[in-house]
Scaffold this motif. Structure first.
Motif, short mmCIF file in Angstrom:
data_model
loop_
_atom_site.label_atom_id
_atom_site.label_comp_id
_atom_site.label_asym_id
_atom_site.label_seq_id
_atom_site.Cartn_x
_atom_site.Cartn_y
_atom_site.Cartn_z
N LEU A 135 77.22 6.36 51.62
CA LEU A 135 78.22 5.33 51.84
C LEU A 135 79.44 5.89 52.56
O LEU A 135 79.94 5.30 53.53
N ARG A 136 79.89 7.08 52.13
CA ARG A 136 81.02 7.72 52.79
C ARG A 136 80.69 8.05 54.25
O ARG A 136 81.51 7.84 55.15
N HIS A 139 80.48 4.82 56.30
CA HIS A 139 81.83 4.29 56.48
C HIS A 139 82.56 5.05 57.58
O HIS A 139 83.25 4.47 58.42
N ARG A 147 82.58 -2.22 60.46
CA ARG A 147 82.53 -2.29 59.00
C ARG A 147 82.69 -3.72 58.52
O ARG A 147 82.00 -4.16 57.60
N ALA A 151 79.93 -5.72 56.44
CA ALA A 151 80.28 -6.29 55.14
C ALA A 151 79.92 -7.77 55.09
O ALA A 151 79.40 -8.26 54.09
#
Length: 166
Positions: A135-136, A139, A147, A151
Motif C-alpha cells: 500500500l505504501r 501510494h 490516487r 480510490a
C-alpha cells in the motif's frame, strides 16, 4: 481488535481466492499435462487467469492514466504482494498437522494451543506487513489525481457516496 479484524479479513480473502480457483479449476494439483477439466489446461496461473488479470490491470491503468514505467512498477509490486501472501498462507497451512494433533487429544494442551496461536499471529503479521508495504509503495508511485481516481474505483469516500449509490 483492529489487527484481529484486518487479519481475519486477509485470511478470508485468501480463502475466498483459493475457493474461487478450485471452483474454476485454477489449481495446481492433478492438472499436470493439461489433464484436468477435459484437457483444457486450466491451472493456477493458466491463460484465463493471466488474461483476466491483464485485462483488469489494463483497465485500471487506462483509467488512472498510468505511464508505462508506473505500470511496470505497479505490476511488480502486485506480484510481490501476491508472493508474500502466498508465503503467509503456506505458513498457516503448515500448522494443520499441529492443529489436528491438538484437536485429537482428549484435552487441549496449553503448550500446543500457544504454539498454534503464535503461528497464526506470525502468519497474520506477515500478511499485514505485506499488505501495508505494498500500500505504501503503490501510494508513492501514484500522483494525487491517480490516487483519487483509484480510490473512486475502489468505492472509497473520495467518490462521496461510498460503495452503495443512492
Amino acid at each position: 481488535m483492529l489487527c484481529l479484524a484486518l487479519g481475519l479479513g486477509v485470511l478470508g480473502a485468501i480463502g475466498f481466492a483459493r475457493m474461487h480457483r478450485r471452483h474454476h479449476g485454477w489449481h495446481g494439483g492433478g492438472c499436470h499435462g493439461g489433464g484436468c477439466h477435459g484437457g483444457h489446461g486450466h491451472h493456477h496461473g493458466g491463460w484465463r487467469h493471466r488474461r483476466a488479470r491483464r485485462w483488469m490491470l489494463g483497465r485500471m491503468f487506462e483509467r488512472i492514466d498510468a505511464s508505462p514505467a508506473q505500470e511496470r512498477a505497479l505490476v511488480a509490486e502486485l506480484d510481490q504482494l501476491e508472493q508474500r501472501l502466498r508465503t503467509a498462507r503456506g505458513n498457516l497451512t503448515a500448522l494443520r498437522p499441529t492443529l489436528a494433533e491438538a484437536l485429537h487429544a482428549d484435552t487441549l494442551d496449553a503448550t500446543a494451543a500457544a504454539g498454534l496461536e503464535a503461528g497464526v499471529d506470525a502468519a497474520i503479521a506477515d500478511a499485514r506487513a505485506a499488505l501495508f508495504d505494498s500500500l505504501r509503495a503503490i501510494h508513492g508511485l501514484l500522483d494525487p489525481k491517480q490516487r483519487a481516481t483509484l480510490a473512486a474505483m475502489l468505492g472509497g469516500a473520495a467518490r462521496g457516496a461510498g460503495p452503495y449509490r443512492v
